[in-house]
Design an enzyme around this catalytic site. Structure first.
Site, PDB file in Angstrom:
ATOM      1  N   GLU A   1      17.279 -26.496 -17.365  1.00 51.83           N
ATOM      2  CA  GLU A   1      15.855 -26.500 -17.028  1.00 51.83           C
ATOM      3  C   GLU A   1      15.577 -27.468 -15.872  1.00 51.83           C
ATOM      4  O   GLU A   1      14.735 -27.188 -15.009  1.00 51.83           O
ATOM      5  CB  GLU A   1      15.035 -26.875 -18.260  1.00 51.83           C
ATOM      6  CG  GLU A   1      15.115 -25.832 -19.355  1.00 51.83           C
ATOM      7  CD  GLU A   1      14.405 -26.248 -20.629  1.00 51.83           C
ATOM      8  OE1 GLU A   1      13.912 -25.357 -21.343  1.00 51.83           O
ATOM      9  OE2 GLU A   1      14.349 -27.463 -20.914  1.00 51.83           O
TER      10      GLU A   1
ATOM     11  N   GLU B   1      20.016 -24.259 -27.238  1.00 49.64           N
ATOM     12  CA  GLU B   1      18.987 -24.758 -28.155  1.00 49.64           C
ATOM     13  C   GLU B   1      18.897 -23.934 -29.428  1.00 49.64           C
ATOM     14  O   GLU B   1      18.573 -24.461 -30.498  1.00 49.64           O
ATOM     15  CB  GLU B   1      17.624 -24.782 -27.449  1.00 49.64           C
ATOM     16  CG  GLU B   1      17.416 -25.942 -26.486  1.00 49.64           C
ATOM     17  CD  GLU B   1      17.918 -25.660 -25.091  1.00 49.64           C
ATOM     18  OE1 GLU B   1      17.533 -26.391 -24.171  1.00 49.64           O
ATOM     19  OE2 GLU B   1      18.714 -24.710 -24.908  1.00 49.64           O
TER      20      GLU B   1
END
Length: 261
Positions: free
Chosen positions: A112, A132
């Site tokens: 990210e 995640e």
């Protein structure tokens, strides 16, 4: 563990920002807040035009959120500081080009962070993932950004399964601009940064503001705002010395001298 997990180096108009937090360059709340201060200062410094972000060492760019720190009490929804996670993900009015030089493992919040850059160069041994899902949480920024950057079904597969992809596949899907041998990555990033630093900073600012705003607007609404000079960066550009310098340089068949004003 280094006392300051962020190393910075100024090279003329270029700022190099290196995440140096052994063993893996993971980001905790304290590190994110430091990063925010670094990028805020970069944004507000008129002498700096371009930034390069990278990780220390040859193995890790950044694996993202520090789960060990989280286990010790760092809240996942805690205070990441100005600019949000990693300092640039939510930094307002970041109208200068940022290059990510991905030198190794780039996953989770690290991916990210890289996606927050404008151009991504990667070492040919780099690898990418959004793991995640395996720790029972959501890759929030990647869920917003990645399906807009690469084919939807590939992005969803990464989000839903946590599958790793190598540098070659990342380049094939357009996640990164170019691949380079690891020992040449920073030289290539610096050459690109120097090229950008020699360009017109007011135009870069207008491009970034328009692109950022256009993500949530229709084509015609965005064009109307441009022609009506409703973007601050566009209004500054159209009234600038640089705008006239570009026209003069073209007419005089010479290279323009950009002053950023």
């Amino acid at each position: 563990m280094t006392d300051n997990p962020i190393r910075t180096e100024r090279r003329g108009a270029v700022l190099e920002v290196t995440l140096d937090r052994p063993k893996a360059n993971a980001i905790d709340l304290k590190t994110s807040r430091i990063m925010g201060e670094v990028f805020r200062d970069f944004r507000d410094d008129p002498e700096l035009r371009v930034a390069i972000i990278t990780g220390a060492g040859e193995k890790f760019f950044c694996p993202g959120w520090d789960l060990k720190a989280a286990a010790d009490g760092d809240a996942v929804d805690g205070d990441y500081g100005v600019g949000g996670f990693g300092g640039i993900q939510e930094m307002r009015a970041m109208n200068k080009p940022i290059i990510a030089a991905v030198n190794g493992i780039c996953c989770g919040g690290g991916l990210e962070w890289a996606l927050s850059a404008d151009i991504i160069l990667a070492a040919d041994h780099a690898s990418f993932a959004l793991p995640e899902i395996r720790s029972g949480t959501v890759a929030d920024a990647a869920s917003v950004k990645l399906p807009k950057r690469i084919p939807y079904h590939i992005a969803m597969e990464m989000l839903l399964t946590g599958r790793w992809i190598d540098a070659e596949e990342a380049a094939r899907w357009g996640m990164v601009n170019r691949l380079h041998p690891g020992d040449q990555l920073m030289a290539e990033a610096r050459a690109l940064a120097d090229h950008l630093a020699s360009g017109p900073p007011l135009v870069y600012a207008a491009i970034k503001e328009i692109v950022r705003d256009a993500e949530g607007a229709t084509f015609q609404d965005t064009m109307n705002k441009i022609t009506r000079r409703q973007y601050q960066s566009v209004d500054v550009l159209y009234s600038s010395e640089d705008q006239m310098e570009g026209a003069r340089a073209f007419a005089e068949k010479r290279d323009p001298v950009w002053k950023g004003k």
